[in-house]
Write an enzyme that holds these catalytic residues in place. Structure first.
Site, short mmCIF file in Angstrom:
data_model
loop_
_atom_site.label_atom_id
_atom_site.label_comp_id
_atom_site.label_asym_id
_atom_site.label_seq_id
_atom_site.Cartn_x
_atom_site.Cartn_y
_atom_site.Cartn_z
N LYS A 13 -3.79 -1.45 5.56
CA LYS A 13 -4.24 -0.45 6.54
C LYS A 13 -5.69 -0.04 6.28
CE LYS A 13 -0.97 2.42 5.27
NZ LYS A 13 -0.34 1.63 4.18
N ARG A 122 -4.77 -5.19 -6.57
CA ARG A 122 -5.87 -4.41 -5.99
C ARG A 122 -6.73 -3.79 -7.08
NH1 ARG A 122 -4.51 0.05 -1.60
NH2 ARG A 122 -3.10 0.76 -3.23
N ARG A 155 -5.84 1.63 -9.49
CA ARG A 155 -5.31 2.96 -9.16
C ARG A 155 -4.07 3.23 -10.00
NH1 ARG A 155 -5.17 3.30 -2.59
NH2 ARG A 155 -3.13 4.17 -3.05
P1 AP5 Z 1 -5.26 -1.92 1.35
O1 AP5 Z 1 -6.06 -2.12 2.59
O2 AP5 Z 1 -5.82 -1.10 0.26
O3 AP5 Z 1 -3.77 -1.44 1.73
P2 AP5 Z 1 -3.27 -0.07 2.34
O4 AP5 Z 1 -2.21 -0.40 3.36
O5 AP5 Z 1 -4.40 0.79 2.78
O6 AP5 Z 1 -2.54 0.49 1.04
P3 AP5 Z 1 -2.57 1.88 0.29
O7 AP5 Z 1 -1.87 1.61 -1.00
O8 AP5 Z 1 -3.93 2.47 0.21
O9 AP5 Z 1 -1.69 2.70 1.22
P4 AP5 Z 1 -0.77 3.78 0.85
O10 AP5 Z 1 -0.30 4.15 2.21
O11 AP5 Z 1 0.28 3.52 -0.14
O12 AP5 Z 1 -1.68 4.78 0.01
P5 AP5 Z 1 -2.61 5.98 0.46
O13 AP5 Z 1 -3.91 5.81 -0.16
O14 AP5 Z 1 -2.50 6.20 1.94
O15 AP5 Z 1 -4.89 -3.40 0.79
C1 AP5 Z 1 -4.14 -3.56 -0.41
C2 AP5 Z 1 -4.67 -4.79 -1.17
O16 AP5 Z 1 -4.44 -5.97 -0.40
C3 AP5 Z 1 -6.19 -4.75 -1.44
O17 AP5 Z 1 -6.43 -5.29 -2.70
C4 AP5 Z 1 -6.79 -5.64 -0.33
O18 AP5 Z 1 -7.98 -6.28 -0.77
C5 AP5 Z 1 -5.67 -6.65 -0.10
N1 AP5 Z 1 -5.58 -7.05 1.30
C6 AP5 Z 1 -5.65 -6.23 2.38
N2 AP5 Z 1 -5.48 -6.96 3.52
C7 AP5 Z 1 -5.30 -8.25 3.13
C8 AP5 Z 1 -5.05 -9.46 3.84
N3 AP5 Z 1 -4.97 -9.47 5.19
N4 AP5 Z 1 -4.89 -10.61 3.14
C9 AP5 Z 1 -4.96 -10.59 1.76
N5 AP5 Z 1 -5.20 -9.47 1.03
C10 AP5 Z 1 -5.35 -8.30 1.71
O19 AP5 Z 1 -1.83 7.22 -0.20
C11 AP5 Z 1 -1.81 7.41 -1.59
C12 AP5 Z 1 -0.95 8.61 -1.93
O20 AP5 Z 1 -1.49 9.80 -1.31
C13 AP5 Z 1 0.50 8.56 -1.46
O21 AP5 Z 1 1.33 7.82 -2.33
C14 AP5 Z 1 0.84 10.06 -1.46
O22 AP5 Z 1 1.04 10.54 -2.77
C15 AP5 Z 1 -0.44 10.68 -0.92
N6 AP5 Z 1 -0.44 10.77 0.54
C16 AP5 Z 1 -1.28 10.11 1.39
N7 AP5 Z 1 -0.99 10.41 2.66
C17 AP5 Z 1 0.05 11.28 2.62
C18 AP5 Z 1 0.81 11.93 3.62
N8 AP5 Z 1 0.57 11.75 4.93
N9 AP5 Z 1 1.79 12.77 3.23
C19 AP5 Z 1 2.06 12.97 1.93
N10 AP5 Z 1 1.39 12.37 0.92
C20 AP5 Z 1 0.40 11.53 1.27
#
Ligand code: AP5
Length: 209
Positions: A13, A122, A155
């Site tokens: 995402k 990652r 992370r």
């Molecule tokens: P990446 O693009 O980083 O993936 P992502 O879907 O953004 O994953 P996140 O882990 O950041 O999402 P998340 O929803 O768990 O965490 P968030 O930061 O929102 O890609 C991942 C890897 O794959 C990278 O290495 C990239 O290079 C590679 N890649 C990407 N696309 C590719 C492709 N097409 N082909 C090959 N490789 C690829 O949230 C973190 C924490 O914050 C949560 O756990 C929670 O504690 C808190 N939080 C955030 N939002 C909320 C909410 N709304 N409510 C409550 N708590 C929340």
């Protein structure tokens, strides 16, 4: 254009949003990034949520909703936005519906094996947040950010135990939003398995249709 990016952790995402925001000329608002920036700045909110993020649990709805409300009130979000990682619960989705209308919700579809590979490989630059992958998108010099020359980090929530917890939290609390938005006619499924260029192109095509 008001967009939500929905999908399991590690589905890509953030990677796709960092390009899609330029195409649509709208800000990329990631709740994960907002929380990490509070943690880095050692704000009160940062101290409150640090352990929650490290464990891969969800921050309480009331705290998250208030933070997003404030962000969506900023001037750059009036022309549209990509919300990445919000909403993550039905309570958050209902709160968002009271704040803004949506044009589409993009559901990033990826199998569990790929999710674990992406998360465990990652690496990020702590100061800029730029994301790499040790196999799929490596930096020019191993372990070093291309732009700043700083050492890349993993992370806390990309360590094995936290990954498993995040997947279970996603299945229990966030997956129900797929049916929630499908019922409203807003959901667009995107195959997140191909390369980022291909995923971005299919997303743009689907949204502009
Ligand atoms: P990446 O693009 O980083 O993936 P992502 O879907 O953004 O994953 P996140 O882990 O950041 O999402 P998340 O929803 O768990 O965490 P968030 O930061 O929102 O890609 C991942 C890897 O794959 C990278 O290495 C990239 O290079 C590679 N890649 C990407 N696309 C590719 C492709 N097409 N082909 C090959 N490789 C690829 O949230 C973190 C924490 O914050 C949560 O756990 C929670 O504690 C808190 N939080 C955030 N939002 C909320 C909410 N709304 N409510 C409550 N708590 C929340």
């Amino acid at each position: 254009m008001n967009l939500v990016f929905l999908g399991p952790p590690g589905a890509g995402k953030g990677t796709i949003a960092s390009e899609a925001k330029n195409h649509f000329d709208i800000p990329h608002i990631s709740t994960g990034d907002l929380f990490r920036s509070h943690i880095k700045g050692e704000t009160e909110l940062g101290q409150q949520v640090k352990a929650i993020l490290a464990a891969g649990d969800l921050v309480p709805d009331s705290v998250t909703i208030e933070m997003v409300k404030q962000r969506l009130a900023e001037s750059d979000a009036q022309k549209g936005f990509i919300l990445d990682g919000f909403p993550r619960t039905v309570v958050q989705a209902d709160a968002l519906a009271e704040m803004k209308g949506l044009d589409a919700v993009i559901n990033f579809v990826l199998d569990r094996e790929q999710i674990v590979k992406r998360l465990s490989g990652r690496r990020v630059c702590k100061s800029t947040g730029k994301t790499y992958h040790i196999m799929y998108n490596p930096p020019k010099v191993e372990g070093i950010d291309d732009e700043t020359g700083e050492a890349l980090i993993q992370r806390d929530d990309d360590k094995p135990e936290a990954i498993l917890n995040r997947l279970s939290v996603y299945e229990k609390q966030t997956e129900p939003l797929i049916a929630y938005y499908r019922e409203k006619g807003l959901l667009i499924d995107i195959d997140a398995a191909p390369s980022p260029d291909v995923v971005l192109a299919s997303l743009i095509k689907a949204v502009e249709k």
